[in-house]
Scaffold this motif. Structure first.
Motif, mmCIF file in Angstrom:
data_model
loop_
_atom_site.group_PDB
_atom_site.id
_atom_site.type_symbol
_atom_site.label_atom_id
_atom_site.label_comp_id
_atom_site.label_asym_id
_atom_site.label_seq_id
_atom_site.Cartn_x
_atom_site.Cartn_y
_atom_site.Cartn_z
ATOM 1 N N VAL A 125 0.828 -1.205 0.000
ATOM 2 C CA VAL A 125 0.000 0.000 0.000
ATOM 3 C C VAL A 125 0.864 1.258 0.000
ATOM 4 N N ASP A 126 1.956 1.223 0.739
ATOM 5 C CA ASP A 126 2.839 2.389 0.794
ATOM 6 C C ASP A 126 3.471 2.677 -0.565
ATOM 7 N N GLU A 127 3.851 1.618 -1.297
ATOM 8 C CA GLU A 127 4.439 1.810 -2.621
ATOM 9 C C GLU A 127 3.420 2.397 -3.591
ATOM 10 N N VAL A 128 2.160 1.944 -3.482
ATOM 11 C CA VAL A 128 1.116 2.494 -4.339
ATOM 12 C C VAL A 128 0.929 3.978 -4.046
ATOM 13 N N SER A 129 0.896 4.324 -2.751
ATOM 14 C CA SER A 129 0.733 5.727 -2.373
ATOM 15 C C SER A 129 1.891 6.567 -2.898
ATOM 16 N N GLN A 130 3.105 6.006 -2.792
ATOM 17 C CA GLN A 130 4.289 6.719 -3.284
ATOM 18 C C GLN A 130 4.193 6.946 -4.792
ATOM 19 N N LEU A 131 3.746 5.924 -5.521
ATOM 20 C CA LEU A 131 3.618 6.038 -6.973
ATOM 21 C C LEU A 131 2.600 7.092 -7.360
ATOM 22 N N LEU A 132 1.477 7.117 -6.644
ATOM 23 C CA LEU A 132 0.362 7.962 -7.051
ATOM 24 C C LEU A 132 0.441 9.389 -6.526
ATOM 25 N N GLU A 133 1.475 9.719 -5.794
ATOM 26 C CA GLU A 133 1.651 11.102 -5.349
ATOM 27 C C GLU A 133 2.270 11.934 -6.467
ATOM 28 N N VAL A 134 1.572 12.009 -7.568
ATOM 29 C CA VAL A 134 2.024 12.793 -8.725
ATOM 30 C C VAL A 134 1.466 14.198 -8.554
ATOM 31 N N ASN A 135 2.334 15.145 -8.269
ATOM 32 C CA ASN A 135 1.883 16.510 -7.986
ATOM 33 C C ASN A 135 2.070 17.466 -9.156
ATOM 34 N N GLU A 136 2.666 16.981 -10.239
ATOM 35 C CA GLU A 136 2.877 17.853 -11.392
ATOM 36 C C GLU A 136 1.529 18.171 -12.041
ATOM 37 N N ASP A 137 1.378 19.411 -12.465
ATOM 38 C CA ASP A 137 0.066 19.847 -12.955
ATOM 39 C C ASP A 137 -0.008 20.020 -14.464
ATOM 40 N N ASP A 138 0.998 19.485 -15.203
ATOM 41 C CA ASP A 138 0.871 19.545 -16.662
ATOM 42 C C ASP A 138 -0.152 18.504 -17.113
ATOM 43 N N PRO A 139 -0.822 18.736 -18.220
ATOM 44 C CA PRO A 139 -1.930 17.857 -18.649
ATOM 45 C C PRO A 139 -1.569 16.383 -18.751
ATOM 46 N N LEU A 140 -0.386 16.064 -19.300
ATOM 47 C CA LEU A 140 -0.046 14.654 -19.472
ATOM 48 C C LEU A 140 0.215 13.970 -18.132
ATOM 49 N N SER A 141 0.728 14.695 -17.155
ATOM 50 C CA SER A 141 0.918 14.118 -15.823
ATOM 51 C C SER A 141 -0.429 13.839 -15.179
ATOM 52 N N ILE A 142 -1.370 14.756 -15.374
ATOM 53 C CA ILE A 142 -2.725 14.543 -14.847
ATOM 54 C C ILE A 142 -3.366 13.344 -15.537
ATOM 55 N N ARG A 143 -3.185 13.246 -16.859
ATOM 56 C CA ARG A 143 -3.706 12.073 -17.581
ATOM 57 C C ARG A 143 -3.107 10.785 -17.040
ATOM 58 N N ASP A 144 -1.787 10.781 -16.829
ATOM 59 C CA ASP A 144 -1.118 9.567 -16.358
ATOM 60 C C ASP A 144 -1.589 9.183 -14.962
ATOM 61 N N ARG A 145 -1.742 10.183 -14.082
ATOM 62 C CA ARG A 145 -2.228 9.837 -12.751
ATOM 63 C C ARG A 145 -3.653 9.312 -12.824
#
Length: 312
Positions: A125-145
């Motif tokens: 669960v911790d690794e999943v949380s670490q992966l999904l903490e994508v804070n970049e706000d460019d469109p492709l980063s939002i799409r990827d998250r």
């Protein structure tokens, strides 16, 4: 070497084998390693057939070949070794056909069991949380998250996620229509972080997608994103977020299944969520063994216990 291999085979079984070994040496040009493997497997099968009362290779039919394969499985042979055993037998029978000693190859229709593919290790669960903490706000980063949240949040297969169209989303009911294996439809849950991030992506999607594109997730080219692109982006996010494990779409699905099962202990529910037709698939997928299932059955089912007779 086992004792039963020390005793010579009857000539009717051994003589054709000897001719085959000479053929392998002089005409086929197989490596010494392969020749030794073939000889070992054929001698083992010859002695087993002899013990069962078979005294000629012409007596061997497909049922006998399946018997030889079953014997190997009972003896704990690896799938690769069993494949070599059957390959040696097919080659030997082809040789006998070439020499006019047989008219058909009884081993042609018998195949070895497939090698078991190891399941990917799930993320904790911790690794999943670490992966999904994508804070970049460019469109492709939002799409990827959004893609990663959706795969982990709904346990989707890669092909299922890529094939989702915008019209398949039902925000009110928090559901997604998914087309799985064999073109079978199912409804997947769609809430929480997955719903939030897909909503964020939808606000940006029209800036990328071609006007007539139906796909929920599109590439920079404005068309439905490819399987390979998704795999590449997820692997890159795993590295960027410093997650120790290699990230793949299937690993997110596997993590969903494992975490759901650990939390709920409801194998049937997880089976439905994953879109598995048979519960045995879910059982393997989530590392459960039959003993675990039997124990759960014994503890829970009202008719699993025999009533004890009252003491007289």
């Amino acid at each position: 070497m086992k004792n039963d291999l020390v005793n010579p085979l009857p000539n009717a079984l051994q003589a054709p084998l000897n001719r085959f070994y000479e053929y392998l040496r002089s005409e086929k040009g197989l490596s010494l390693h392969t020749q030794r493997n073939y000889k070992q497997q054929l001698e083992t099968m010859g002695h087993h057939l002899c013990d069962l009362g078979v005294n000629s290779w012409s007596q061997v039919d497909a049922a006998w070949v399946r018997q030889l394969a079953s014997k190997g499985m009972r003896d704990g042979m690896k799938a690769s070794s069993l494949a070599t055993r059957l390959s040696s037998l097919r080659s030997f029978f082809d040789f006998l056909i070439l020499r006019g000693e047989l008219t058909a190859n009884p081993a042609k229709g018998v195949s070895a069991p497939r090698k078991k593919r190891p399941l990917p290790k799930n993320l904790d669960v911790d690794e999943v949380s670490q992966l999904l903490e994508v804070n970049e706000d460019d469109p492709l980063s939002i799409r990827d998250r959004a893609m990663m949240e959706l795969m982990y949040g709904a346990g989707l297969r890669l092909a299922e996620m890529v094939s989702i169209n915008v019209k398949d989303l039902n925000f009110g009911a928090e559901e997604i229509r998914v087309v799985g294996k064999g073109d079978k439809e199912r409804i997947a849950p769609f809430s929480g972080e997955a719903k939030e991030w897909v909503s964020k992506w939808l606000k940006l999607r029209n800036g990328f997608a071609h006007p007539d594109e139906k796909a929920l997730f599109v590439s920079k080219l404005g068309v439905r994103i490819s399987h390979r692109n998704v795999q590449k982006r997820m692997a890159e996010w795993g590295q960027k977020q410093a997650v120790a494990s290699h990230i793949s779409p299937h690993k997110l699905r596997h993590s969903f299944a494992t975490h759901m099962l650990e939390s709920s202990n409801n194998l049937r529910a997880v089976q439905e969520l994953l879109g598995h037709e048979n519960i045995s698939t879910t059982q393997i997928y989530t590392h459960l063994d039959f003993q675990h299932l039997a124990q759960a059955y014994d503890q829970a089912h009202p008719r699993a216990h025999k009533h004890k007779k009252p003491k007289e």
